[in-house]
Design an enzyme around this catalytic site. Structure first.
Site, PDB file in Angstrom:
ATOM      1  N   CYS C  88       0.744  -0.900   0.050  1.00 49.33           N
ATOM      2  CA  CYS C  88       0.408  -0.207  -0.251  1.00 49.33           C
ATOM      3  C   CYS C  88       1.388   1.056   0.411  1.00 49.33           C
ATOM      4  CB  CYS C  88      -1.114   0.059   1.259  1.00 49.33           C
ATOM      5  SG  CYS C  88      -1.897  -1.191   1.396  1.00 49.33           S
ATOM      6  N   HIS C 345      -9.409   4.415  -0.647  1.00 53.99           N
ATOM      7  CA  HIS C 345      -7.847   3.610  -0.714  1.00 53.99           C
ATOM      8  C   HIS C 345      -7.624   2.899  -2.397  1.00 53.99           C
ATOM      9  CE1 HIS C 345      -3.895   2.215   0.063  1.00 53.99           C
ATOM     10  NE2 HIS C 345      -4.577   1.168   1.563  1.00 53.99           N
TER      11      HIS C 345
END
Lengths: 396, 481, 398
Positions: C88, C345
């Site tokens: 991420c 996200h």
């Protein structure tokens, strides 16, 4: 204006495992082996490393730098995962080089690895996983040999070679690499073959036969780089980076009809920038030796032309003359190349540089080339119509 | 002197009351109601995992490296070809230089495996051999088999020293008696009429084998402290003993109302139960059923008192949790298809060459222990994980499967696919060092706490039926106080 | 000696798509959208770009293992395009690759672009870790999801600091409600609805003790930045944003394999923060950092990050949360754009999205959520799980 990377960065240590079908070794084992050889060669310890770049194309341990940091127990330093298909290893070294050249780190590690032999079948892992969602629908169920075989078909057609003539030229390329492989204890394949054997081998993807294809191997290679001005502190014979260039397809080869499928445009572009950066005006004269990306014999053939060594359409003459043999004017694949050293995807770019590094230092044993000055590596990822090329030029 | 040197058993934690089954399916077949409950393998258990559990119980405190063979009896292997005994032996961390075999295709295979193990020892080709038996048989919804069949396992260690019960003799009969069968494509048993099975099967073959044994060795039924044999029918079970001249007190009670008919494991589980109560000098007679019968008898020795710290039948019977939902039972056993969602359907292929390389880490839960600083670590590391050590290639093998641990932290994950949601997993810190993430099983979210003790249990971790692959690994089970 | 990256590199243009469930957009669309805004903002053209770094994490879901998805989508003329990945934090890595390239003098200008198309899997949450974590791990690691891995940190945090589940969940709810408020002020955010502490606490459990509103959005999106050497930046715009520090730290394996780690903080976050403060010359982050975008994949992550980055004292984040310290009108606003929680996200875009918000805030262009006179901004971008992860910390300022 940006001045490029020339002479800013030096390689002070390298390591490379034996390549091959390492049934008893994991990717972890291979990375420990290559990184240990590399650190020993550099005279450094793990704690001296400030940051690392990790190249692996089919990572079995996830899409991050963690497989390397967890394996080597690197103490919370940055590790970045880079990928560019089969040119991934070159990318790892490029990133490490920029980081030290930028003055952010003093010592950076680049390591590449691939564990190809856990799929249960021959060849590379299936492209269904590699190419992603939509390409599965709009691409043929293609393999690497198939996509490069198409280039052989169009090359033969464009230059008027009969399949027999074409295959004979390609066979000579493979025979040369097999010879060099016998001189290299770390090579995957270490057996001489004849032109007739190569020409009569079973067809993998017409017109390419078994010996037109490189080995599918497990292996790992690693390098440590520092800023050029610091290099002599570590060893008397560091190898300096004269150029580092990457070129990646813009889509026009695949989607616009100008391209002939008988050469690799990215190589032409990357080579032009690399020669300019390194100050090379006549590559046929100035380059002492090369490791080019011979995933298939046809790839190597077109590279001679794309790199400006042989005139366009006339690589066959140089191949026939033995120009690229170990005792020729520009020995190519002195270590056996992808063909015989083997091709663990993420490691190959660094493996090529490993051979140039050892040759430049005069440590290549029975395959040592006399007084090499400038070595070139050419690392390709992808397929002729959509690919990435990494070229490095190295010297003392 | 050849005989049993240790015993162990395993009964899965879950039990379902037959009323629960009957309430759901009795409308279809009102005649099936049977009393009591039966043991149900958890959704991550099968014959292989239960065989490992019973064998671990049997090997408690013993030196595994001295075992020279493992015979596994089962009729319910997930693989048609891939030896289940080989998986069990690897999980048990037995040496590779052993003989392994699966005994299958008949529910008397458990006693056959036991006899074969004894023969190997008598013949001098091995000194210590495990014979284990495990079954998790399926019945179709609403069938009598669904009510009768229960899941369980037993393991016996056979040897020629430290014998707790010597094998004194045996007598077998074999008939191609097709009372139930499964064809190549069958998931469920097919059976012939149960009255025929009762009258021509159980009540003929068991007496024939026992009588033959008594005659062969010139013994009387009264010589035995316990006579052990299965029969699906409570009345006939008693009648068989009575017909042989045994007092009711001599007859080892079945576990039909607590475990159910556990197939190949049944006679061996009953034998373990008999051994738990046996005194030195007792003679025990055992007969199995299935395409004939194997009968054999044992003489209990003074050594029996050294083998009392087994969880065995009694211990496992006491550890239970009720499964109150028939539908959950059916989902656990895979008799109804459940919606796994696309996430649950997504299974990466299993790299068998990788599994082979990592077999000890995966199947035997081996980590490594740093020879320099003594830190155990999982999975095996080549570079020490302890920050102030970092030794390279100074590791020795370290087995975690038999180490106790504590639950360091956990969650119940409702997003991850699980047949028994939420998927409970956490980080386990092992006594003596080492930590890793593990699934938790045989527990529910409300009953677990940070810090509680756990032990490791070998389970089926995933199934990839499209590729015919079943993956096994270790999970943590909270230890009940 | 290496002197670090401080003030060597400036950001002269940024772009960011709206994040969300973009059922009608492919990753190519998201790349083009982010790129267009970015070069327009920088006032340059495509031909001015000599090299690019591309981040995308779940290649199996769409794009392939190379820089080709970016080069062929944008028709970049045979440039170098490198694909970087760090879970991420891939977006932060793309910026780092571009920043080093210009700082080393190899290029004058470089593009960093991160994109993720998550909503083509057919199910909620991130793509399954079976494919992400590789097959060896699958043999020995629980069938874990991201909420589960972070929920274990909440369990530990509650246990170490003696919070009842009710107290702990209330504290976490306060974090999410703050981000939901900020999200309502941001037209590009995925989730734009106020939620109350009670709603959050009573939401369905995803992975105990975390409920639905403790989890960030799973979104499609792309973000991009153009960097140049600091000495050239003012040629492009009057208000470039300078990189004061860029640090990455990866787990060494000791958190997951050695028993010292308490699982109630993130060690890499602490280490990366320490290095970033040293590089940027910050001694008191609680006072000197004007605002931050932290990696709030889950509410508990944001909570421990306050402590790891020393915005709050160890074990005392709860007091600061309750006093509103990190609210938009508090002394140290965090997630002014809604954070991962509400902006969303899209994995490899998130690191660049965080920097996008800090960049706009520093330039005074954040509209209704503008923070008054921010000086130094911090982004904290995490990849992986609490016991096995990497953190990228970036400090930017005018």
């Amino acid at each position: 204006m940006a001045e490029g990377i020339k002479d800013k960065v030096a390689i002070i240590g390298m390591g490379c495992t034996r390549f091959g079908e390492a049934w008893d070794k994991s990717a972890d084992d291979l990375m420990i082996e290559s990184s240990m050889e590399c650190m020993e060669d550099a005279g450094l310890e793990k704690k001296d490393i400030d940051a690392a770049w990790w190249g692996c194309c089919f990572p079995m341990g996830g899409l991050s730098g963690l497989p390397l940091s967890m394996l080597l127990k690197l103490p919370f330093i940055p590790v970045t995962h880079v990928e560019n298909f089969c040119a991934t290893g070159t990318e790892a070294l490029r990133a490490a080089s920029y980081a030290v050249a930028a003055g952010v780190y003093d010592i950076a590690l680049a390591i590449g690895v691939e564990k190809c032999k856990d799929t249960g079948y021959g060849g590379l892992p299936d492209f269904g996983g590699m190419m992603g969602g939509t390409s599965r629908w709009d691409m043929p169920n293609a393999t690497a040999p198939g996509l490069f075989a198409i280039m052989a078909t169009s090359y033969f057609a464009k230059y008027g070679l009969s399949p027999e003539e074409g295959k004979r030229t390609l066979a000579k390329i493979a025979v040369k690499s097999h010879h060099n492989g016998t001189l290299n204890p770390k090579a995957h394949m270490r057996r001489e073959i004849t032109v007739d054997e190569a020409m009569n081998a079973p067809i993998v993807a017409w017109p390419l036969g078994l010996y037109d294809c490189c080995g599918v191997s497990d292996g790992s290679a690693a390098a440590i780089v520092v800023r050029a001005e610091d290099a002599k502190k570590y060893r008397p014979d560091p190898v300096y980076i004269k150029s580092f260039n990457i070129a990646i397809s813009s889509g026009e080869e695949k989607m616009y009809t100008d391209w002939d499928y008988a050469h690799v445009e990215t190589t032409v572009r990357a080579a032009a920038k690399a020669y300019k950066e390194a100050g090379i005006t006549n590559p046929r004269k100035e380059i002492s030796m090369m490791e080019t990306h011979d995933c298939f014999s046809i790839t190597e053939l077109t590279e001679y032309e794309d790199l400006g060594i042989s005139p366009r359409g006339r690589a066959k003459e140089d191949v026939d003359a033995g120009f690229f043999n170990l005792d020729g004017q520009i020995p190519n694949q002195p270590d056996g190349g992808l063909k015989c050293f083997g091709h663990p995807i993420g490691a190959s770019g660094l493996r090529m540089i490993y051979e140039m590094y050892k040759q430049l230092q005069g440590k290549a044993g029975p395959r040592q080339i006399k007084n090499p000055k400038i070595g070139l590596t050419h690392n390709m990822g992808g397929f002729p119509p959509m690919n990435v090329i990494g070229i490095s030029i190295l010297g003392l | 002197m050849v005989g049993i040197t240790s015993y162990g058993a395993y009964i899965p934690r879950y039990r379902i009351n037959r009323n629960t089954i009957y309430s759901a399916m009795g409308w279809l077949n009102p005649a099936t109601l049977m009393p009591g409950e039966k043991a149900v393998a958890n959704c991550d258990e099968d014959n292989i995992s239960m065989a490992v559990a019973a064998s671990l119980d049997c090997l408690n405190g013993l030196e595994r490296e001295k075992i020279e063979g493992l015979y596994l009896a089962t009729t319910t292997s997930p693989y048609r070809e891939r030896q289940a005994a080989g998986i069990v032996a690897t999980a048990l961390d037995l040496r590779p230089e052993i003989r392994t075999a699966d005994f299958t295709d008949s529910i008397k295979a458990g006693t056959t495996a036991l006899l074969a193990a004894c023969d190997a020892i008598k013949g001098g080709s091995a000194k210590r051999v495990i014979a284990c038996a495990a079954d998790s048989r399926l019945g179709k919804a609403g069938s009598a088999q669904e009510e009768i069949y229960g899941d369980g396992a037993a393991a016996l260690l056979l040897g020629d020293s430290g014998v707790i019960a010597t094998l004194e003799g045996s007598y077998s009969v074999s008939y191609d008696f097709t009372d139930h069968w499964r064809g190549e494509e069958d998931k469920f048993d097919r059976t012939w009429e149960d009255r025929w099975i009762r009258d021509v099967g159980y009540t003929k073959f068991i007496p024939e084998a026992i009588s033959g044994l008594l005659k062969k060795y010139e013994l009387s039924i009264k010589d035995f402290a316990k006579v052990v044999y299965p029969a699906l029918y409570v009345r006939e079970h008693a009648a068989i003993g009575k017909g042989l001249g045994a007092d009711p007190g001599q007859i080892q009670q079945q576990m039909l109302a607590t475990v159910g008919d556990s197939g190949v494991a049944s006679p061996l589980m009953m034998l373990v139960a008999a051994l738990e109560d046996a005194k030195p000098g007792d003679k025990i007679l055992l007969a199995s059923y299935g395409n004939g019968s194997d009968a054999m008898f044992f003489q209990v020795t003074q050594e029996i008192d050294k083998v009392r710290d087994r969880r065995g039948i009694k211990g496992h019977l006491a550890l239970k949790r009720e499964l109150t939902s028939y539908e959950k039972y059916a989902a656990f056993r895979g008799t109804i298809p459940i919606e796994k969602g696309i996430r649950g359907d997504e299974i990466a292929f299993t790299q068998l060459s990788n599994l082979w390389r990592e077999r000890r880490a995966v199947l035997a839960l081996y980590g490594s222990k740093c020879k320099r600083c003594g830190t155990p670590q999982y999975p095996p590391q080549r570079i020490c994980v302890r920050p102030d050590c970092g030794a390279i290639d100074e590791m020795e093998d370290y087995r975690f499967s038999d180490k106790k641990g504590h639950l360091f932290t956990y969650t119940g994950d409702s997003l991850a696919f699980s047949t028994s949601p939420p998927a409970i997993y956490g980080m386990i810190d092992f006594e003596g060092g080492g930590r890793y993430n593990f699934d938790l099983t045989d527990c529910d979210l409300d009953s677990i706490k940070v810090g509680m003790p756990v032990e490791m249990s070998f389970r089926r971790k995933y199934a990839d039926p499209a590729r015919g692959i079943y993956g096994y690994f270790w999970k943590a089970v909270p230890v009940q106080a | 000696m290496a002197e670090g990256i401080k003030d060597k590199v400036a950001i002269i243009g940024m772009g960011c798509t709206k994040f969300g469930e973009s059922w009608d957009k492919s990753y190519e669309d998201l790349i083009v959208d982010a790129f267009k805004e970015c070069i327009e903002d920088a006032g340059i053209e495509k031909k001015d770009i000599p090299a690019a770094w591309f981040a995308s994490c779940f290649d199996e879901v769409f794009a392939g293992k190379a820089g080709t998805p970016l080069s062929t989508t944008l028709k970049l003329p045979f440039l170098p395009v490198t694909r970087v990945e760090n879970f991420c934090a891939s977006g932060t890595e793309a910026l780092r690759g571009a920043a080093y390239a210009v700082a080393s003098g190899v290029y004058d200008i470089a593009l960093a672009l991160g994109v993720e198309k998550l909503k083509d899997t057919g199910y909620g949450g991130l793509p399954d870790f079976g494919s992400v974590m590789g097959t060896k791990n699958r043999l020995i690691t629980p069938n874990m999801t991201a909420p589960g891995a972070f929920a274990m940190m909440a369990t530990r945090y509650f246990s170490v600091y003696n919070l009842s589940p009710e107290e702990g969940k209330r504290m976490l709810a306060r974090i999410s409600s703050k981000s939901h408020h900020n999200g309502t002020l941001n037209p590009k955010a995925h989730l734009r609805r106020e939620v109350t502490v009670e709603q959050i606490m009573n939401a369905p459990i995803v992975a105990w003790p975390l409920g639905l509103f403790d989890c960030c959005g799973v979104s499609d999106g792309g973000a991009a930045a153009i960097v140049t050497r600091a000495d050239m930046a003012k040629k492009f715009r009057p208000d470039p944003v300078y990189v004061k520090s860029l640090q990455i730290a990866l787990s060494s394996g000791e958190e997951i394999g050695y028993t010292d780690f308490d699982y109630a903080h993130v060690e890499t976050g602490y280490r990366a923060g320490q290095r970033a403060y040293r590089e940027a010359g910050i001694t008191n982050p609680r006072e000197e950092i004007s605002m931050a975008e932290l990696h709030d994949c889950f509410s508990i992550t944001e909570c421990v990050t306050y402590e790891d980055l020393q915005f709050s004292a160890r074990g005392r984040a709860r007091e600061d949360i309750e006093s509103g310290r990190f609210d938009l009108d508090g002394p140290q606003p965090v997630q002014p754009d809604g954070g991962l929680k509400c902006f969303g996200h899209p994995i490899a875009a998130s690191g660049l999205r965080m920097i996008y918000e800090m960049y706009k805030q520093l330039q005074g262009k954040a509209g209704p959520r503008q923070i008054k006179n921010p000086k130094l901004a911090l982004t904290h971008n995490m990849g992986g799980m609490p016991a096995l992860n990497l953190i990228g910390v970036c400090i930017v300022g005018l």
